[in-house]
Design a protein around this motif. Structure first.
Motif, PDB file in Angstrom:
ATOM      1  N   GLU A  90      -0.519   9.059   2.508  1.00 54.04           N
ATOM      2  CA  GLU A  90      -1.898   8.486   2.305  1.00 54.04           C
ATOM      3  C   GLU A  90      -2.105   6.980   2.877  1.00 54.04           C
ATOM      4  O   GLU A  90      -3.369   6.810   3.406  1.00 54.04           O
ATOM      5  N   ALA A  91      -1.043   6.252   3.026  1.00 51.06           N
ATOM      6  CA  ALA A  91      -1.094   5.021   3.423  1.00 51.06           C
ATOM      7  C   ALA A  91      -1.673   5.363   5.246  1.00 51.06           C
ATOM      8  O   ALA A  91      -2.516   4.555   5.635  1.00 51.06           O
ATOM      9  N   LEU A 106       0.840  -1.116   0.184  1.00 51.97           N
ATOM     10  CA  LEU A 106      -0.049   0.100  -0.203  1.00 51.97           C
ATOM     11  C   LEU A 106       1.065   1.112   0.085  1.00 51.97           C
ATOM     12  O   LEU A 106       0.523   2.305  -0.669  1.00 51.97           O
ATOM     13  N   ARG A 120      -3.129   7.877   6.642  1.00 49.13           N
ATOM     14  CA  ARG A 120      -4.474   7.989   6.474  1.00 49.13           C
ATOM     15  C   ARG A 120      -5.598   7.232   6.172  1.00 49.13           C
ATOM     16  O   ARG A 120      -6.561   7.221   6.923  1.00 49.13           O
ATOM     17  N   ALA A 121      -5.210   6.144   5.361  1.00 47.47           N
ATOM     18  CA  ALA A 121      -6.258   5.273   4.998  1.00 47.47           C
ATOM     19  C   ALA A 121      -6.176   4.180   6.349  1.00 47.47           C
ATOM     20  O   ALA A 121      -7.443   3.809   6.588  1.00 47.47           O
ATOM     21  N   GLU A 159       4.166   1.417  -0.814  1.00 50.12           N
ATOM     22  CA  GLU A 159       4.440   1.685  -2.444  1.00 50.12           C
ATOM     23  C   GLU A 159       3.544   2.298  -3.403  1.00 50.12           C
ATOM     24  O   GLU A 159       4.005   2.961  -4.317  1.00 50.12           O
ATOM     25  N   SER A 160       2.369   2.016  -3.283  1.00 55.00           N
ATOM     26  CA  SER A 160       1.363   2.271  -4.271  1.00 55.00           C
ATOM     27  C   SER A 160       0.937   3.662  -4.150  1.00 55.00           C
ATOM     28  O   SER A 160       0.790   4.393  -5.201  1.00 55.00           O
ATOM     29  N   VAL A 161       0.653   4.228  -2.886  1.00 53.70           N
ATOM     30  CA  VAL A 161       0.122   5.588  -2.553  1.00 53.70           C
ATOM     31  C   VAL A 161       0.902   6.270  -1.866  1.00 53.70           C
ATOM     32  O   VAL A 161       0.727   7.624  -1.664  1.00 53.70           O
ATOM     33  N   GLY A 162       2.055   5.925  -1.109  1.00 51.14           N
ATOM     34  CA  GLY A 162       2.756   6.714  -0.544  1.00 51.14           C
ATOM     35  C   GLY A 162       2.514   6.753   1.167  1.00 51.14           C
ATOM     36  O   GLY A 162       1.446   6.375   1.406  1.00 51.14           O
TER      37      GLY A 162
END
Length: 375
Positions: free
Chosen positions: A28-29, A20, A31-32, A22-25
């Motif tokens: 953002e990870a 995750l 926050r998610a 690697e995908s969104v930074g």
């Protein structure tokens, strides 16, 4: 702050979270995770601690005890050492993910300290023979500038660390708990000495206690931080065999010291040697031959075996061991080539008498005629 928050949430390797990030930074990870806006694979691992954010307190505490947190964004991050972990199959190696962060105590750069390193592991109930061999090999290597990596356990681990310290060398202790919690507690003074001149490292946040599964995950970092893994003594069910497994997964040479055939402390080493899991070594020179850097001839020097090779054949030849043998799959991991490319190169090397094969796999021949294209 985001890295430290996520490190506390999962407390250990988590391939899904690494993917995750690697995908969104990382921001953002984080926050998610806080908002539980996550794929199903991450909801379970983050559910228990996602509502607790102690990042500021963790950072203040680690600074107070003289430590630091190293993230993948830092120059000190040993990215090339950990590259192999990122290429493992998460389904096969559940604990094989790259650590989110590394908590560190000690004055040296982790990147520089792991540049030329050997992991030395073995039995907790070591014998006088095992302690002597460990002291000689680890001490001589440390005196030559090698870093000794181990897990700070009783027996062979502790002896390896002490041997490096005794000659003024560098040693890295990798823990399966927070770096503020010496484990075992009897090694409190030893870990303090390591932190003064070497490094104490863990992927687990401050205050984390050691659990059985964390030692198995820790072993992958012991293997990853080194150029090879040496097992001095190991019982039949020794945890050192798990470290050897990680070394083989990562393409690092696994080495083992033989012991008396009557010694229960060496049964594991003998089995690993017999089954081709580790190469037999008996001295520093043999360890360096397998784990040391590739020695290239000086300009104008007389050419040695393999100097006329190029391309895939040269890479496969360089991966062939001088002692023992390796399977094509192991050669692929060691050389960085595909399995099909290795299988294509091996017959050509055999025809040129650069390589031979036995029940254990392929080995390097000590004498060879010239490459077919040169004749």
């Amino acid at each position: 702050m985001a890295w430290v928050y996520l490190s506390r949430v999962v407390s250990g390797p988590c391939a899904a979270l690494s993917a995750l990030i690697e995908s969104v930074g990382v921001l953002e990870a984080a926050r998610a995770v806080r908002e539980c806006a996550l794929p199903q694979s991450l909801r379970g691992p983050t559910e228990q601690r996602r509502g607790t954010d102690s990042a500021a307190r963790d950072l203040e505490f680690i600074e107070r005890i003289g430590g630091r947190v190293v993230t993948p964004d830092d120059p000190e991050w040993p990215a090339w050492r950990l590259l192999g972990l990122s290429q493992l199959d998460a389904g096969r190696d559940r604990d094989g993910a790259v650590p989110l962060v590394l908590w560190v105590r000690g004055p040296r750069s982790l990147l520089e300290a792991s540049d030329r390193a050997l992991a030395v592991v073995g039995a907790r109930c070591s014998t006088g023979y095992g302690n002597q061999v460990t002291g000689e090999i680890a001490g001589d290597l440390a005196a030559e500038g090698w870093t000794i990596v181990s897990g700070a356990a009783f027996g062979i681990d502790g002896m390896a660390h002490r041997a490096a310290l005794a000659v003024g060398g560098c040693t890295i202790a990798v823990l399966a708990c927070g770096i503020d919690r010496p484990y075992p507690v009897q090694h409190d003074r030893l870990l303090a000495e390591i932190a003064e001149t070497g490094l104490v490292v863990s992927e687990y946040p401050p205050g984390a206690t050691a659990h059985k599964h964390q030692f198995l995950a820790r072993n992958r970092l012991v293997a990853a931080f080194a150029d090879g893994v040496l097992v001095v003594e190991a019982g039949l069910r020794s945890g050192a065999r798990n470290t050897v497994k990680w070394a083989r997964r990562l393409g690092r040479p696994a080495l083992a010291i033989p012991g008396p055939v009557t010694s229960a402390a060496s049964v594991g080493c003998h089995r690993m040697i017999r089954e081709g899991e580790a190469l037999l070594v008996t001295c520093v020179a043999e360890v360096v031959d397998e784990a040391g850097p590739l020695r290239l001839p000086l300009s104008g020097a007389v050419g040695g075996p393999g100097d006329s090779l190029s391309g895939d054949e040269a890479l496969v030849f360089a991966a062939l061991p001088k002692i023992g043998s390796r399977t094509p799959r192991e050669l692929a991991e060691q050389s960085g080539l595909t399995l099909s490319a290795v299988r294509a190169a091996l017959p050509a090397l055999e025809l040129a008498e650069f390589a031979g094969t036995n029940d254990g796999g392929w080995y390097r021949k000590t004498t060879a005629r010239r490459h077919p294209e040169d004749t």
